[in-house]
Design a protein around this motif. Structure first.
Motif, PDB file in Angstrom:
ATOM      1  N   GLU A  20       0.820  -1.202   0.000  1.00  0.00           N
ATOM      2  CA  GLU A  20       0.000   0.000   0.000  1.00  0.00           C
ATOM      3  C   GLU A  20       0.855   1.252   0.000  1.00  0.00           C
ATOM      4  OE1 GLU A  20      -2.730  -0.109   3.182  1.00  0.00           O
ATOM      5  OE2 GLU A  20      -4.088  -1.466   2.146  1.00  0.00           O
ATOM      6  N   PHE A  21       0.359   2.263  -0.680  1.00  0.00           N
ATOM      7  CA  PHE A  21       1.055   3.535  -0.699  1.00  0.00           C
ATOM      8  C   PHE A  21       0.717   4.343   0.543  1.00  0.00           C
ATOM      9  CE2 PHE A  21       1.708   3.035  -5.266  1.00  0.00           C
ATOM     10  CZ  PHE A  21       3.008   3.480  -5.321  1.00  0.00           C
ATOM     11  N   GLU A  22       1.676   5.133   0.964  1.00  0.00           N
ATOM     12  CA  GLU A  22       1.419   6.049   2.067  1.00  0.00           C
ATOM     13  C   GLU A  22       2.246   7.301   1.849  1.00  0.00           C
ATOM     14  OE1 GLU A  22       1.796   6.421   6.891  1.00  0.00           O
ATOM     15  OE2 GLU A  22       2.524   4.657   5.864  1.00  0.00           O
ATOM     16  N   LEU A  23       1.607   8.442   1.777  1.00  0.00           N
ATOM     17  CA  LEU A  23       2.346   9.682   1.578  1.00  0.00           C
ATOM     18  C   LEU A  23       1.819  10.731   2.552  1.00  0.00           C
ATOM     19  CD1 LEU A  23       4.580  10.835  -0.133  1.00  0.00           C
ATOM     20  CD2 LEU A  23       2.883  11.717  -1.694  1.00  0.00           C
ATOM     21  N   MET A  24       1.852  10.353   3.815  1.00  0.00           N
ATOM     22  CA  MET A  24       1.433  11.296   4.852  1.00  0.00           C
ATOM     23  C   MET A  24       2.589  11.504   5.815  1.00  0.00           C
ATOM     24  SD  MET A  24      -2.448  10.171   5.713  1.00  0.00           S
ATOM     25  CE  MET A  24      -1.959   8.581   6.320  1.00  0.00           C
ATOM     26  N   ASN A  25       2.474  12.539   6.646  1.00  0.00           N
ATOM     27  CA  ASN A  25       3.491  12.851   7.649  1.00  0.00           C
ATOM     28  C   ASN A  25       4.870  12.944   7.024  1.00  0.00           C
ATOM     29  OD1 ASN A  25       1.473  12.692   9.606  1.00  0.00           O
ATOM     30  ND2 ASN A  25       1.758  10.477   9.762  1.00  0.00           N
ATOM     31  N   PHE A  26       5.006  13.874   6.106  1.00  0.00           N
ATOM     32  CA  PHE A  26       6.294  14.107   5.474  1.00  0.00           C
ATOM     33  C   PHE A  26       7.324  14.377   6.562  1.00  0.00           C
ATOM     34  CE2 PHE A  26       9.052  17.012   2.809  1.00  0.00           C
ATOM     35  CZ  PHE A  26       9.649  15.967   2.147  1.00  0.00           C
ATOM     36  N   ILE A  27       8.608  14.259   6.183  1.00  0.00           N
ATOM     37  CA  ILE A  27       9.677  14.318   7.181  1.00  0.00           C
ATOM     38  C   ILE A  27       9.492  15.476   8.175  1.00  0.00           C
ATOM     39  CG2 ILE A  27      11.420  13.180   5.798  1.00  0.00           C
ATOM     40  CD1 ILE A  27      12.366  15.781   4.812  1.00  0.00           C
ATOM     41  N   PRO A  28       9.995  15.299   9.410  1.00  0.00           N
ATOM     42  CA  PRO A  28       9.784  16.331  10.440  1.00  0.00           C
ATOM     43  C   PRO A  28      10.303  17.698  10.006  1.00  0.00           C
ATOM     44  CG  PRO A  28      10.708  14.355  11.391  1.00  0.00           C
ATOM     45  CD  PRO A  28      10.679  14.138   9.924  1.00  0.00           C
ATOM     46  N   LEU A  29       9.813  18.732  10.706  1.00  0.00           N
ATOM     47  CA  LEU A  29      10.101  20.106  10.305  1.00  0.00           C
ATOM     48  C   LEU A  29      11.593  20.398  10.325  1.00  0.00           C
ATOM     49  CD1 LEU A  29       8.663  22.691   9.451  1.00  0.00           C
ATOM     50  CD2 LEU A  29       8.728  23.407  11.831  1.00  0.00           C
ATOM     51  N   THR A  30      12.304  19.892  11.371  1.00  0.00           N
ATOM     52  CA  THR A  30      13.748  20.198  11.467  1.00  0.00           C
ATOM     53  C   THR A  30      14.494  19.586  10.279  1.00  0.00           C
ATOM     54  OG1 THR A  30      13.895  18.255  12.862  1.00  0.00           O
ATOM     55  CG2 THR A  30      13.793  20.382  13.964  1.00  0.00           C
ATOM     56  N   GLU A  31      14.163  18.350   9.949  1.00  0.00           N
ATOM     57  CA  GLU A  31      14.831  17.704   8.813  1.00  0.00           C
ATOM     58  C   GLU A  31      14.428  18.379   7.508  1.00  0.00           C
ATOM     59  OE1 GLU A  31      14.426  13.523   8.724  1.00  0.00           O
ATOM     60  OE2 GLU A  31      14.930  13.269  10.839  1.00  0.00           O
TER      61      GLU A  31
ATOM     62  N   VAL B 273      17.978  23.878   3.483  1.00  0.00           N
ATOM     63  CA  VAL B 273      19.299  24.514   3.575  1.00  0.00           C
ATOM     64  C   VAL B 273      20.273  23.836   2.621  1.00  0.00           C
ATOM     65  CG1 VAL B 273      21.282  24.840   5.102  1.00  0.00           C
ATOM     66  CG2 VAL B 273      19.002  25.393   5.911  1.00  0.00           C
ATOM     67  N   PHE B 274      20.238  22.504   2.571  1.00  0.00           N
ATOM     68  CA  PHE B 274      21.111  21.760   1.658  1.00  0.00           C
ATOM     69  C   PHE B 274      20.822  22.140   0.211  1.00  0.00           C
ATOM     70  CE2 PHE B 274      21.996  18.013   4.667  1.00  0.00           C
ATOM     71  CZ  PHE B 274      23.194  18.597   5.053  1.00  0.00           C
ATOM     72  N   LEU B 275      19.556  22.252  -0.123  1.00  0.00           N
ATOM     73  CA  LEU B 275      19.177  22.585  -1.501  1.00  0.00           C
ATOM     74  C   LEU B 275      19.652  23.979  -1.882  1.00  0.00           C
ATOM     75  CD1 LEU B 275      15.608  21.102  -1.968  1.00  0.00           C
ATOM     76  CD2 LEU B 275      17.618  20.618  -3.312  1.00  0.00           C
ATOM     77  N   ILE B 276      19.490  24.941  -0.935  1.00  0.00           N
ATOM     78  CA  ILE B 276      19.941  26.309  -1.217  1.00  0.00           C
ATOM     79  C   ILE B 276      21.458  26.337  -1.373  1.00  0.00           C
ATOM     80  CG2 ILE B 276      20.111  28.629  -0.229  1.00  0.00           C
ATOM     81  CD1 ILE B 276      17.348  28.123   1.004  1.00  0.00           C
ATOM     82  N   SER B 277      22.169  25.586  -0.488  1.00  0.00           N
ATOM     83  CA  SER B 277      23.636  25.526  -0.597  1.00  0.00           C
ATOM     84  C   SER B 277      24.044  24.940  -1.936  1.00  0.00           C
ATOM     85  CB  SER B 277      24.218  24.668   0.531  1.00  0.00           C
ATOM     86  OG  SER B 277      23.682  25.045   1.750  1.00  0.00           O
ATOM     87  N   LEU B 278      23.341  23.898  -2.340  1.00  0.00           N
ATOM     88  CA  LEU B 278      23.656  23.254  -3.619  1.00  0.00           C
ATOM     89  C   LEU B 278      23.433  24.213  -4.776  1.00  0.00           C
ATOM     90  CD1 LEU B 278      24.390  20.481  -4.891  1.00  0.00           C
ATOM     91  CD2 LEU B 278      21.963  20.130  -5.200  1.00  0.00           C
ATOM     92  N   ALA B 279      22.314  24.960  -4.719  1.00  0.00           N
ATOM     93  CA  ALA B 279      22.022  25.917  -5.787  1.00  0.00           C
ATOM     94  C   ALA B 279      23.085  27.006  -5.841  1.00  0.00           C
ATOM     95  CB  ALA B 279      20.640  26.520  -5.559  1.00  0.00           C
ATOM     96  N   ILE B 280      23.535  27.482  -4.654  1.00  0.00           N
ATOM     97  CA  ILE B 280      24.574  28.518  -4.628  1.00  0.00           C
ATOM     98  C   ILE B 280      25.874  27.986  -5.216  1.00  0.00           C
ATOM     99  CG2 ILE B 280      26.017  29.882  -3.063  1.00  0.00           C
ATOM    100  CD1 ILE B 280      23.540  30.175  -1.279  1.00  0.00           C
ATOM    101  N   LEU B 281      26.228  26.747  -4.846  1.00  0.00           N
ATOM    102  CA  LEU B 281      27.452  26.143  -5.386  1.00  0.00           C
ATOM    103  C   LEU B 281      27.389  26.012  -6.899  1.00  0.00           C
ATOM    104  CD1 LEU B 281      28.356  23.334  -2.842  1.00  0.00           C
ATOM    105  CD2 LEU B 281      29.746  25.275  -3.502  1.00  0.00           C
ATOM    106  N   LEU B 282      26.212  25.582  -7.392  1.00  0.00           N
ATOM    107  CA  LEU B 282      26.052  25.428  -8.837  1.00  0.00           C
ATOM    108  C   LEU B 282      26.164  26.778  -9.549  1.00  0.00           C
ATOM    109  CD1 LEU B 282      23.136  22.853  -8.920  1.00  0.00           C
ATOM    110  CD2 LEU B 282      25.465  22.479  -9.664  1.00  0.00           C
ATOM    111  N   LEU B 283      25.542  27.818  -8.960  1.00  0.00           N
ATOM    112  CA  LEU B 283      25.612  29.136  -9.573  1.00  0.00           C
ATOM    113  C   LEU B 283      27.034  29.679  -9.538  1.00  0.00           C
ATOM    114  CD1 LEU B 283      22.303  30.710  -8.260  1.00  0.00           C
ATOM    115  CD2 LEU B 283      22.837  30.030 -10.572  1.00  0.00           C
ATOM    116  N   LEU B 284      27.772  29.380  -8.442  1.00  0.00           N
ATOM    117  CA  LEU B 284      29.173  29.810  -8.372  1.00  0.00           C
ATOM    118  C   LEU B 284      29.996  29.156  -9.467  1.00  0.00           C
ATOM    119  CD1 LEU B 284      29.924  29.897  -4.532  1.00  0.00           C
ATOM    120  CD2 LEU B 284      29.934  31.804  -6.120  1.00  0.00           C
ATOM    121  N   SER B 285      29.700  27.865  -9.714  1.00  0.00           N
ATOM    122  CA  SER B 285      30.448  27.181 -10.773  1.00  0.00           C
ATOM    123  C   SER B 285      30.136  27.788 -12.136  1.00  0.00           C
ATOM    124  CB  SER B 285      30.149  25.687 -10.758  1.00  0.00           C
ATOM    125  OG  SER B 285      28.800  25.476 -11.092  1.00  0.00           O
TER     126      SER B 285
END
Lengths: 108, 158
Positions: free
Chosen positions: B119-130, B136-148
């Motif tokens: 069965e599929f389940e797509l509720m309770n997405f990862i906790p807020l802190t994670e 933050v990781f995604l923004i860092s990655l985007a900044i690194l890519l733009l720097l390159s």
């Protein structure tokens, strides 16, 4: 709730593998960097498809959604950089064929 | 299952179109269609968030930029594959069709296994802190890519 059985999983994996293989073949036979870009996008499409069965495991569904999210944005960013590299290659070499690329890497 | 097979099959056929088309413009269009059908498989399993993300971000942004790039650098296509490849392709297609037909015939006699149903389940997405950590990781990655990209463009000018 929708249910996925093993036959559906096998259909998804076979299709993902076929698209990945076609992406590899297109990359190998590419003579210009735009075709290389297209083949890379195909490979990412195959990866997205291979992620679907992860959602079927109840305790992995949230992780799968996170993986899908990161994969979509990371691959999009990577492809955008590749598109920029193609335009820069055209500016420098006035050519987008892979044969015009003689060396790779970067100086640290 | 028939609809899923049709969607996956159409995606593979469009992917074959990418490989067989000699014009990059049509290859890019076929690639966009392939990705649309990959996203549609997600919609088939009621995973609309991923469907929207793939369709808007991957196809809508990156795919269309690729199509525009292919249209800009469009040139007369040259044949890359010899016509002689048609013979092994036809033989392989025959055996693949035979295998699929045999499997379909034998699959009719298979008993459904209850333990294989998931069965599929797509509720309770990862906790807020994670979730914040992920952002933050995604923004860092985007900044690194733009720097390159900046580094590449500066190197291109010099």
């Amino acid at each position: 709730m929708p249910v996925i059985d093993l036959i559906s999983v096998s259909i998804i994996y076979v299709a993902a593998f076929a698209i990945l293989l076609i992406g590899y073949l297109a990359a190998i036979s590419s003579k210009d960097v735009i075709r290389l870009l297209i083949s890379l996008e195909m490979m990412f499409g195959a990866i997205f498809m291979a992620l679907i069965p992860l959602f079927s495991v109840a305790h992995l569904a949230n992780t799968a959604f996170g993986i899908a999210l990161v994969t979509i944005f990371a691959s999009s960013g990577e492809l955008l950089v590749l598109i920029c590299a193609i335009t820069i290659l055209d500016l420098q070499k006035r050519d987008i064929h892979t044969s015009s690329i003689s060396i790779g890497g970067d100086k640290l | 299952m028939l609809l899923l097979s049709a969607l996956a099959g159409i995606a593979v056929v469009f992917a074959l179109g990418v490989l067989l088309s000699k014009d990059n413009f049509y290859s890019a269009l076929y690639m966009a269609a392939t990705l649309v059908f990959v996203a549609t498989v997600y919609a088939f399993f009621n995973l609309q968030p991923v469907f929207i993300l793939i369709l808007f971000v991957f196809v809508g942004a990156i795919g269309i930029v690729t199509v525009a790039l292919a249209a800009t650098y469009r040139s007369d296509p040259e044949r890359q594959v010899s016509r002689l490849w048609a013979v092994p392709v036809a033989i392989t297609a025959f055996f693949v069709s035979l295998a699929i037909a045999t499997y379909s015939y034998s699959a009719l006699n298979l008993q459904p296994v209850s333990s294989s149903a998931i069965e599929f389940e797509l509720m309770n997405f990862i906790p807020l802190t994670e979730y914040m950590l992920l952002i933050v990781f995604l923004i860092s990655l985007a900044i690194l890519l733009l720097l390159s990209v900046l580094k590449m463009s500066v190197g291109g000018r010099s």
